[in-house]
Every structure is written in structure tokens, then in C-alpha cells.
Design an enzyme around this catalytic site. Structure first.
Site, PDB file in Angstrom:
ATOM      1  N   GLY A 177       0.848  -1.199   0.000  1.00  0.00           N
ATOM      2  CA  GLY A 177       0.000   0.000   0.000  1.00  0.00           C
ATOM      3  C   GLY A 177       0.876   1.238   0.000  1.00  0.00           C
ATOM      4  O   GLY A 177       0.437   2.317   0.370  1.00  0.00           O
ATOM      5  N   GLY A 178       2.116   1.069  -0.436  1.00  0.00           N
ATOM      6  CA  GLY A 178       3.081   2.168  -0.390  1.00  0.00           C
ATOM      7  C   GLY A 178       2.959   3.145  -1.542  1.00  0.00           C
ATOM      8  O   GLY A 178       3.664   4.149  -1.581  1.00  0.00           O
ATOM      9  N   SER A 179       2.062   2.878  -2.478  1.00  0.00           N
ATOM     10  CA  SER A 179       1.978   3.751  -3.655  1.00  0.00           C
ATOM     11  C   SER A 179       1.238   5.053  -3.387  1.00  0.00           C
ATOM     12  O   SER A 179       1.264   5.953  -4.216  1.00  0.00           O
ATOM     13  CB  SER A 179       1.312   2.995  -4.816  1.00  0.00           C
ATOM     14  OG  SER A 179       0.052   2.507  -4.419  1.00  0.00           O
ATOM     15  N   ARG A 180       0.557   5.141  -2.248  1.00  0.00           N
ATOM     16  CA  ARG A 180      -0.163   6.387  -1.943  1.00  0.00           C
ATOM     17  C   ARG A 180      -0.570   6.406  -0.470  1.00  0.00           C
ATOM     18  O   ARG A 180      -0.367   5.412   0.258  1.00  0.00           O
ATOM     19  CB  ARG A 180      -1.397   6.559  -2.853  1.00  0.00           C
ATOM     20  CG  ARG A 180      -2.470   5.515  -2.622  1.00  0.00           C
ATOM     21  CD  ARG A 180      -3.524   5.516  -3.715  1.00  0.00           C
ATOM     22  NE  ARG A 180      -3.114   4.635  -4.821  1.00  0.00           N
ATOM     23  CZ  ARG A 180      -2.774   5.075  -6.029  1.00  0.00           C
ATOM     24  NH1 ARG A 180      -2.784   6.347  -6.320  1.00  0.00           N
ATOM     25  NH2 ARG A 180      -2.413   4.209  -6.971  1.00  0.00           N
ATOM     26  N   SER A 207      -8.878  -1.042  11.167  1.00  0.00           N
ATOM     27  CA  SER A 207      -9.660   0.186  10.954  1.00  0.00           C
ATOM     28  C   SER A 207     -10.595   0.384  12.128  1.00  0.00           C
ATOM     29  O   SER A 207     -10.983  -0.589  12.800  1.00  0.00           O
ATOM     30  CB  SER A 207     -10.482   0.033   9.671  1.00  0.00           C
ATOM     31  OG  SER A 207     -11.491   1.015   9.611  1.00  0.00           O
ATOM     32  N   TYR A 248     -16.092  -5.079   4.973  1.00  0.00           N
ATOM     33  CA  TYR A 248     -14.842  -4.394   5.308  1.00  0.00           C
ATOM     34  C   TYR A 248     -14.590  -4.488   6.815  1.00  0.00           C
ATOM     35  O   TYR A 248     -13.474  -4.788   7.260  1.00  0.00           O
ATOM     36  CB  TYR A 248     -14.944  -2.934   4.866  1.00  0.00           C
ATOM     37  CG  TYR A 248     -13.732  -2.075   5.173  1.00  0.00           C
ATOM     38  CD1 TYR A 248     -12.532  -2.258   4.488  1.00  0.00           C
ATOM     39  CD2 TYR A 248     -13.805  -1.061   6.132  1.00  0.00           C
ATOM     40  CE1 TYR A 248     -11.428  -1.460   4.762  1.00  0.00           C
ATOM     41  CE2 TYR A 248     -12.710  -0.255   6.397  1.00  0.00           C
ATOM     42  CZ  TYR A 248     -11.519  -0.451   5.718  1.00  0.00           C
ATOM     43  OH  TYR A 248     -10.433   0.345   5.991  1.00  0.00           O
ATOM     44  N   ALA A 254     -13.550  -7.961   7.714  1.00  0.00           N
ATOM     45  CA  ALA A 254     -12.165  -8.219   7.272  1.00  0.00           C
ATOM     46  C   ALA A 254     -11.182  -7.563   8.227  1.00  0.00           C
ATOM     47  O   ALA A 254     -10.193  -8.182   8.650  1.00  0.00           O
ATOM     48  CB  ALA A 254     -11.967  -7.689   5.850  1.00  0.00           C
ATOM     49  N   LYS A 255     -11.450  -6.311   8.585  1.00  0.00           N
ATOM     50  CA  LYS A 255     -10.507  -5.581   9.437  1.00  0.00           C
ATOM     51  C   LYS A 255     -10.529  -6.118  10.876  1.00  0.00           C
ATOM     52  O   LYS A 255      -9.512  -6.049  11.578  1.00  0.00           O
ATOM     53  CB  LYS A 255     -10.810  -4.079   9.395  1.00  0.00           C
ATOM     54  CG  LYS A 255     -10.522  -3.435   8.034  1.00  0.00           C
ATOM     55  CD  LYS A 255      -9.047  -3.551   7.643  1.00  0.00           C
ATOM     56  CE  LYS A 255      -8.667  -2.638   6.484  1.00  0.00           C
ATOM     57  NZ  LYS A 255      -7.266  -2.767   6.087  1.00  0.00           N
TER      58      LYS A 255
HETATM   59  N1  LIG Z   1      -8.010   6.331   4.932  1.00  0.00           N
HETATM   60  C1  LIG Z   1      -8.725   5.886   5.923  1.00  0.00           C
HETATM   61  O1  LIG Z   1      -9.647   6.565   6.415  1.00  0.00           O
HETATM   62  C2  LIG Z   1      -8.417   4.544   6.552  1.00  0.00           C
HETATM   63  C3  LIG Z   1      -8.960   4.263   7.811  1.00  0.00           C
HETATM   64  C4  LIG Z   1      -8.705   3.023   8.385  1.00  0.00           C
HETATM   65  C5  LIG Z   1      -7.918   2.104   7.732  1.00  0.00           C
HETATM   66  N2  LIG Z   1      -7.409   2.406   6.507  1.00  0.00           N
HETATM   67  C6  LIG Z   1      -6.599   1.385   5.848  1.00  0.00           C
HETATM   68  O2  LIG Z   1      -5.309   1.892   5.579  1.00  0.00           O
HETATM   69  C7  LIG Z   1      -4.778   1.282   4.404  1.00  0.00           C
HETATM   70  C8  LIG Z   1      -4.343   2.365   3.438  1.00  0.00           C
HETATM   71  O3  LIG Z   1      -5.435   3.213   3.243  1.00  0.00           O
HETATM   72  P1  LIG Z   1      -5.337   4.621   2.492  1.00  0.00           P
HETATM   73  O4  LIG Z   1      -6.426   5.469   2.963  1.00  0.00           O
HETATM   74  O5  LIG Z   1      -3.954   5.115   2.496  1.00  0.00           O
HETATM   75  O6  LIG Z   1      -5.799   4.096   1.058  1.00  0.00           O
HETATM   76  P2  LIG Z   1      -5.463   4.518  -0.409  1.00  0.00           P
HETATM   77  O7  LIG Z   1      -4.916   5.905  -0.475  1.00  0.00           O
HETATM   78  O8  LIG Z   1      -6.660   4.170  -1.190  1.00  0.00           O
HETATM   79  O9  LIG Z   1      -4.308   3.479  -0.721  1.00  0.00           O
HETATM   80  C9  LIG Z   1      -4.553   2.110  -0.746  1.00  0.00           C
HETATM   81  C10 LIG Z   1      -3.242   1.444  -0.968  1.00  0.00           C
HETATM   82  O10 LIG Z   1      -3.418   0.035  -0.909  1.00  0.00           O
HETATM   83  C11 LIG Z   1      -2.883  -0.535  -2.109  1.00  0.00           C
HETATM   84  N3  LIG Z   1      -3.630  -1.729  -2.454  1.00  0.00           N
HETATM   85  C12 LIG Z   1      -4.968  -1.935  -2.357  1.00  0.00           C
HETATM   86  N4  LIG Z   1      -5.256  -3.177  -2.752  1.00  0.00           N
HETATM   87  C13 LIG Z   1      -4.086  -3.760  -3.140  1.00  0.00           C
HETATM   88  C14 LIG Z   1      -3.735  -5.030  -3.655  1.00  0.00           C
HETATM   89  N5  LIG Z   1      -4.649  -5.997  -3.875  1.00  0.00           N
HETATM   90  N6  LIG Z   1      -2.443  -5.280  -3.923  1.00  0.00           N
HETATM   91  C15 LIG Z   1      -1.490  -4.328  -3.718  1.00  0.00           C
HETATM   92  N7  LIG Z   1      -1.768  -3.108  -3.236  1.00  0.00           N
HETATM   93  C16 LIG Z   1      -3.052  -2.833  -2.946  1.00  0.00           C
HETATM   94  C17 LIG Z   1      -2.993   0.560  -3.161  1.00  0.00           C
HETATM   95  O11 LIG Z   1      -2.003   0.326  -4.117  1.00  0.00           O
HETATM   96  P3  LIG Z   1      -2.264   0.427  -5.721  1.00  0.00           P
HETATM   97  O12 LIG Z   1      -3.268   1.509  -5.943  1.00  0.00           O
HETATM   98  O13 LIG Z   1      -0.899   0.741  -6.236  1.00  0.00           O
HETATM   99  O14 LIG Z   1      -2.723  -0.923  -6.104  1.00  0.00           O
HETATM  100  C18 LIG Z   1      -2.673   1.799  -2.327  1.00  0.00           C
HETATM  101  O15 LIG Z   1      -1.281   1.962  -2.187  1.00  0.00           O
HETATM  102  C19 LIG Z   1      -5.887   0.363   3.876  1.00  0.00           C
HETATM  103  O16 LIG Z   1      -5.659  -0.943   4.334  1.00  0.00           O
HETATM  104  C20 LIG Z   1      -7.144   0.936   4.520  1.00  0.00           C
HETATM  105  O17 LIG Z   1      -8.151  -0.034   4.666  1.00  0.00           O
HETATM  106  C21 LIG Z   1      -7.632   3.607   5.906  1.00  0.00           C
END
Ligand SMILES: NC(=O)c1ccc[n+]([C@@H]2O[C@H](COP(=O)([O-])OP(=O)(O)OC[C@H]3O[C@@H](n4cnc5c(N)ncnc54)[C@H](OP(=O)(O)O)[C@@H]3O)[C@@H](O)[C@H]2O)c1
Length: 268
Positions: free
Chosen positions: A31-34, A161, A174, A177-178
């Protein structure tokens, strides 16, 4: 407020605590791409770790890596789908070959997608969410564990989460899963403790990301911020700061925990 995509590792180092033991470590961040993963990779690199960012979007991975490298950090990227165990095995071998044995795994890949009321949920979509938000965590840990067990050394950080902590009209798939990630973390921590491998979990509430920036209207965002006891939503750096602590020896007697990073919304 600080933002995740800040290109300056120096600025990231300034914002974050400094953990000297992280220098020279090898870290994998899925998830390092963003978003949260990119912020965590930058923070680890600013602490002197060599980082491998993993995701599916090659352009985004290259951009994150270039930002870290430009700021003086050591970073590579490897494309892998975290729902595909074979790709993760190749990723672990490739990172080890290029950067050395993996010391730190931040298994952060995943994401909410659109909430679906359970009566309208389909078995296929349910399975897809469990695959990308729970099973992916197992596949990723499974790919790096042999190297860590062999060296009796390592720290793993998983991503849950606030949705797993209380019902908040998130999709049930979701949330399930979490919640599974939290249980997996505890069990893995118990199994790995004799190998001196620590496993901990982060459970953020709403953190600003591309989806929130694009889809949530400003007024709604304001109301959302006001709903938090600390009166703001999270930023990726809030999560990266906790990841740094759990990655470093500063947390050497902490394993099996889930840390709520939720502006006071979740108090357990
Ligand atoms: N933002 C929130 O409010 C929040 C709250 C609680 C938990 N989280 C958790 O935190 C994590 C990151 O969230 P974020 O908000 O930073 O999300 P985001 O900006 O949408 O980024 C999601 C990241 O996960 C990668 N990813 C998703 N599915 C993948 C797969 N099958 N294989 C490889 N890479 C995958 C994406 O990579 P690519 O696009 O390059 O595939 C991207 O780097 C997630 O697990 C999310 O559930 C987020």
C-alpha cells in the site's frame, strides 16, 4: 495540517520522532503507492531505513520512490498484487536480493471501497473484500515470515480500521475483514514471540486520502471533522508516526496490540 505526499524527507524527519535503531533496516510497505503507506515509507526512509514500496500502480510506486530518493533516502519499488501469494513470494525474494533481509513489514494494502448495505451485498463482492483486506495480510506476512524466523528478528505492523472497533455504517464486509486482521495479529504475535518477532496492528479512523479529497464535499468534511473529539480527521502522517514507533526498538516490549488512531472517536 500536513499532507502525505510531501516530497521532502527532511521535512518528514522533522515532523516525526527520530529512532536511530531504524537506520540500516530494510522495510517493506505494502500500500506504499499512496496515502498512509506512502507517508510511512517516507517516514521510515527519513529515519535511515531502506524501503521497498509495494502496490499495483507502477507509476505511483515510481513517483513515491523518486520522491524518497530525491530527498536522500534509499527506496525501491516492486509491483505486486497482495491478493496473489505467488507475487508476494517473488516480491520478498526480490527485496531481499536488492536491499537485504527484511526487518520490518508494514502490511497496509487494502481499502474500503464503497459501503454496501448487507441486504444488498453479493457473495462475490463479500469474498473480494475479505480477500483484499484480510487474506492479503496473511499472504503478505506469510511471504516474509521465513526470513524473519530464520534470523529470529523482525517486526510486522498490520492495518485494521475503526470500522472493526464499532459499527459506523461502514460496509460489514470491510469491518469483518478488518476485525479479522486484529485477531490474526494477536495470534501471529503469540506464535512469533519465541522467534523475537513482534506483530502489532493499527486501527485508524478517517484519514484523508485521494478518495476523500475527490468525493467528500467540503461541508461534509467539516462536519466529519467536528464529529471527532480532537476536531479533525486524520492525516497519513498521524498513522506513519505510530508505524515508526511500532517498527522501532522503542516498542520492544509491545506485541499483539491494536493501536486506535482515531482522534478520540474510539476509546476502548
Ligand atoms: N483512509 C482511511 O480513512 C483509513 C482508515 C482506516 C484504515 N485504513 C486502511 O489503511 C490502508 C491504506 O489506506 P489509504 O487510505 O492510504 O488508502 P489509499 O490511499 O486508497 O491506498 C490504498 C493502498 O493500498 C494498495 N492496495 C490496495 N489493494 C491492493 C492489492 N490488492 N495489492 C497491492 N496493493 C493494494 C494501493 O495500491 P495500488 O493503488 O498501487 O494498487 C494503495 O497503495 C488500507 O488498508 C485501509 O483499509 C484507511
Amino acid at each position: 495540517m500536513t499532507h502525505a505526499a510531501d516530497p521532502s524527507t527532511q521535512e518528514v524527519a522533522h515532523r516525526h520522532a527520530h529512532y536511530p535503531d531504524l537506520a540500516g533496516r530494510t522495510a517493506v510497505i505494502t500500500g506504499g503507492s499512496r496515502g498512509i503507506g506512502a507517508a510511512t515509507a517516507a517516514a521510515l526512509a527519513a529515519n535511515g531505513a531502506a524501503v521497498a514500496v509495494v502496490g499495483r500502480d507502477k507509476n505511483a510506486l515510481a513517483a513515491v520512490t523518486a520522491d524518497i530518493t530525491r530527498a536522500g533516502g534509499r527506496a525501491i519499488w516492486t509491483a505486486a498484487d497482495c491478493t496473489k501469494p505467488d507475487e508476494l513470494q517473488d516480491m520478498a525474494a526480490s527485496v531481499t536480493g536488492q536491499l537485504g533481509p527484511i526487518d520490518i513489514l508494514a502490511a497496509f494494502a487494502g481499502g474500503n471501497g464503497m459501503p454496501v448495505p448487507t441486504d444488498q451485498e453479493t457473495p462475490d463482492h463479500w469474498r473480494q473484500v475479505i480477500e483484499s483486506d484480510l487474506n492479503s495480510t496473511f499472504y503478505t506476512a506469510h511471504a516474509v515470515l521465513p526470513g524473519m524466523i530464520e534470523r529470529h528478528h523482525g517486526t510486522i505492523i498490520t492495518m485494521s480500521s475503526a470500522a472493526a472497533r464499532q459499527a459506523a455504517r461502514s460496509a460489514a464486509a470491510y469491518a469483518a475483514a478488518k476485525a479479522g486482521v486484529i485477531a490474526f495479529t494477536r495470534h501471529l504475535a503469540d506464535e512469533m514471540a519465541p522467534h523475537r518477532i513482534r506483530v502489532n496492528c493499527l486501527a485508524p479512523s478517517t484519514v484523508e486520502n485521494d478518495r476523500i479529497r475527490t468525493w467528500v464535499p467540503k461541508e461534509q468534511l467539516k462536519a466529519l471533522a467536528a464529529s471527532f473529539p480532537l476536531r479533525r480527521i486524520g492525516q497519513p502522517d498521524d498513522i506513519a508516526a505510530a508505524a515508526l514507533f511500532l517498527a522501532s526498538d522503542a516498542s520492544s516490549w509491545i506485541t499483539g496490540t491494536t493501536l486506535d488512531i482515531a482522534g478520540g472517536k474510539i476509546m476502548i
